[in-house]
Design a protein around this motif. Structure first.
Motif, mmCIF file in Angstrom:
data_model
loop_
_atom_site.group_PDB
_atom_site.id
_atom_site.type_symbol
_atom_site.label_atom_id
_atom_site.label_comp_id
_atom_site.label_asym_id
_atom_site.label_seq_id
_atom_site.Cartn_x
_atom_site.Cartn_y
_atom_site.Cartn_z
ATOM 1 N N SER A 112 0.839 -0.881 0.217
ATOM 2 C CA SER A 112 -0.143 0.268 -0.418
ATOM 3 C C SER A 112 1.315 0.982 0.066
ATOM 4 O O SER A 112 2.268 1.416 0.569
ATOM 5 C CB SER A 112 -0.891 -0.281 1.363
ATOM 6 O OG SER A 112 -2.158 0.782 1.262
ATOM 7 N N PRO A 115 -1.726 6.932 2.234
ATOM 8 C CA PRO A 115 -3.147 7.813 2.199
ATOM 9 C C PRO A 115 -2.849 9.087 1.163
ATOM 10 O O PRO A 115 -1.920 10.362 1.691
ATOM 11 C CB PRO A 115 -4.436 7.541 2.782
ATOM 12 C CG PRO A 115 -3.081 6.982 3.792
ATOM 13 C CD PRO A 115 -1.575 6.957 3.828
ATOM 14 N N ASP A 119 -8.068 8.193 -1.667
ATOM 15 C CA ASP A 119 -8.137 7.138 -0.994
ATOM 16 C C ASP A 119 -9.307 7.512 -0.100
ATOM 17 O O ASP A 119 -9.915 6.725 1.129
ATOM 18 C CB ASP A 119 -6.763 6.571 -0.483
ATOM 19 C CG ASP A 119 -5.557 6.562 -0.759
ATOM 20 O OD1 ASP A 119 -6.173 6.015 -1.950
ATOM 21 O OD2 ASP A 119 -4.929 6.654 -1.183
ATOM 22 N N SER A 124 -8.870 2.019 -1.027
ATOM 23 C CA SER A 124 -7.517 0.941 -1.874
ATOM 24 C C SER A 124 -7.855 0.123 -1.661
ATOM 25 O O SER A 124 -8.788 -0.766 -1.284
ATOM 26 C CB SER A 124 -6.898 1.373 -0.720
ATOM 27 O OG SER A 124 -6.895 0.815 0.223
#
Length: 141
Positions: A112, A115, A119, A124
């Protein structure tokens, strides 16, 4: 604890999810778990690798990962699968969740990013898997 680990990968990236891959490799070695790399391909030309090219690339990456794991642990099997989509951007989340269930994985190790504004509006990929998969999800940033 875990018998089958999935790592979603994006073959367009120069080094697909390196931190998540390292975590998955370590866990697979410790647990003696099977490891599957999943790439979703298709869509518009140039958007993703397509067809046989993607299938060959993910299998080759799986072999490389298996060789790395074999340096530390024996008996860990790694496979790579490529799943076709007509619209990768729209379908990637549901395809990943369905694939995890179909192959019987019990852990997803997903990379990942930090953010971003979007997002907070759209989920996500890892967030979708957390909400829609029966498997445990380990998100690596």
């Amino acid at each position: 604890m875990f018998k089958h680990i999935v790592v979603p990968i994006d073959l367009r990236l120069p080094d697909p999810v390196p931190k998540a891959m390292n975590v998955a490799m370590e866990l697979a070695g410790i647990e003696g778990a099977r490891l599957t790399l999943v790439n979703v391909t298709g869509g518009h030309t140039g958007e993703t690798l397509d067809g046989e090219t993607a299938a060959e690339a993910v299998v080759m990456l799986a072999r490389q990962v298996e060789e790395k794991i074999a340096e530390r642990s024996e008996g860990v099997k790694v496979e790579g699968i490529s799943v076709r989509s007509n619209d990768v951007a729209a379908e990637v989340d549901s395809i990943l969740a369905r694939t995890v269930e179909e192959i019987g994985a019990d852990l997803v190790v997903a990379g990942s990013h930090a953010p971003r504004l979007m997002d907070h509006i759209f989920s996500s990929h890892a967030g979708y898997l957390v909400r829609h998969s029966k498997a445990s999800v380990f998100v690596v940033r």
